[in-house]
Design an enzyme around this catalytic site. Sequence first.
Site, PDB file in Angstrom:
ATOM      1  N   GLU A  12     -56.572  21.775 -44.761  1.00 31.83           N
ATOM      2  CA  GLU A  12     -56.397  21.177 -43.444  1.00 31.83           C
ATOM      3  C   GLU A  12     -56.611  22.232 -42.367  1.00 31.83           C
ATOM      4  O   GLU A  12     -56.229  23.398 -42.526  1.00 31.83           O
ATOM      5  CB  GLU A  12     -54.991  20.584 -43.327  1.00 31.83           C
ATOM      6  CG  GLU A  12     -54.709  19.850 -42.036  1.00 31.83           C
ATOM      7  CD  GLU A  12     -53.354  19.165 -42.071  1.00 31.83           C
ATOM      8  OE1 GLU A  12     -53.098  18.397 -43.018  1.00 31.83           O
ATOM      9  OE2 GLU A  12     -52.551  19.403 -41.156  1.00 31.83           O
ATOM     10  N   ASP A  14     -55.983  22.183 -38.123  1.00 33.20           N
ATOM     11  CA  ASP A  14     -55.517  21.219 -37.129  1.00 33.20           C
ATOM     12  C   ASP A  14     -55.037  21.834 -35.821  1.00 33.20           C
ATOM     13  O   ASP A  14     -54.711  23.009 -35.724  1.00 33.20           O
ATOM     14  CB  ASP A  14     -54.426  20.321 -37.713  1.00 33.20           C
ATOM     15  CG  ASP A  14     -53.208  21.079 -38.207  1.00 33.20           C
ATOM     16  OD1 ASP A  14     -52.971  22.200 -37.746  1.00 33.20           O
ATOM     17  OD2 ASP A  14     -52.494  20.537 -39.064  1.00 33.20           O
ATOM     18  N   GLU A  16     -52.019  20.673 -33.127  1.00 33.65           N
ATOM     19  CA  GLU A  16     -50.848  19.804 -33.004  1.00 33.65           C
ATOM     20  C   GLU A  16     -50.174  20.081 -31.663  1.00 33.65           C
ATOM     21  O   GLU A  16     -49.832  21.222 -31.345  1.00 33.65           O
ATOM     22  CB  GLU A  16     -49.855  20.068 -34.142  1.00 33.65           C
ATOM     23  CG  GLU A  16     -50.429  19.797 -35.525  1.00 33.65           C
ATOM     24  CD  GLU A  16     -49.468  20.174 -36.641  1.00 33.65           C
ATOM     25  OE1 GLU A  16     -48.332  20.603 -36.339  1.00 33.65           O
ATOM     26  OE2 GLU A  16     -49.846  20.054 -37.815  1.00 33.65           O
ATOM     27  N   ASN A  31     -52.947  25.300 -37.384  1.00 29.70           N
ATOM     28  CA  ASN A  31     -52.595  25.636 -38.755  1.00 29.70           C
ATOM     29  C   ASN A  31     -53.847  25.657 -39.620  1.00 29.70           C
ATOM     30  O   ASN A  31     -54.811  24.930 -39.369  1.00 29.70           O
ATOM     31  CB  ASN A  31     -51.595  24.623 -39.321  1.00 29.70           C
ATOM     32  CG  ASN A  31     -50.930  25.108 -40.604  1.00 29.70           C
ATOM     33  OD1 ASN A  31     -51.014  26.281 -40.966  1.00 29.70           O
ATOM     34  ND2 ASN A  31     -50.289  24.202 -41.316  1.00 29.70           N
ATOM     35  N   GLY A 110     -38.074  23.906 -31.669  1.00 26.96           N
ATOM     36  CA  GLY A 110     -37.504  24.025 -33.004  1.00 26.96           C
ATOM     37  C   GLY A 110     -36.680  22.840 -33.446  1.00 26.96           C
ATOM     38  O   GLY A 110     -35.857  22.950 -34.360  1.00 26.96           O
TER      39      GLY A 110
END
Length: 202
Positions: A12, A14, A16, A31, A110
């Site tokens: 993958e 990506d 985000e 990522n 977080g």
Amino acid sequence: MSSQDNYKKWCEIDFEFLGNVSGQPYALQTNVYIQGVGNREQQIYLWFDPTAAHHTYRFLWNQELILFFVDNRAIRVFHKATDLGISYLDYQPMYAIGSLWNGEAWATEGGRVKIDWTQQPFVASYTQWNVTDSCKVQNATGTAGQHACYKKAHQSTYGQAPNLALSKTQIKNLRWVRKNYVIYDYCTKNATATPECARNWP
């Protein structure tokens, strides 16, 4: 982009968008997930409000590097490092996927800030979607079509110099982003960085 394969071979790449607290910058996470191994997240604050207008987000992926761009500014690079024992995205069919999903357990600050469901429906829109020098794999479970596509990628302009290495402008942009906007980098999460980290920050 995602391979949609079994977990052990999952790949993958990506972008985000992690949301924000009102008035705070938006965080963008990238990522690289290769052959079932992830945990290569990097997060930056964007220098603009991505909800105010459309912006350009793109990858350049060839046999030597994966380069992430925002509005044609390089923000991250992941170099091939098979000589260091790091797998790379070779011979892997990928699907382009866009989605909205609930990441409130970890995404905004977080996981401290939860989704305000009273603001739904949530809408994302895309324009000028384009895939250049790609190759359709007819049989995703076989290797012949995958190797043919990989060869085509090598022969495309994206698989030739100067795209196989960083330009001076791209290096300058990456250093600018690192100095001013990086808020999380997997390479500095642990005391011992993974082998490719020194290679991926010019």
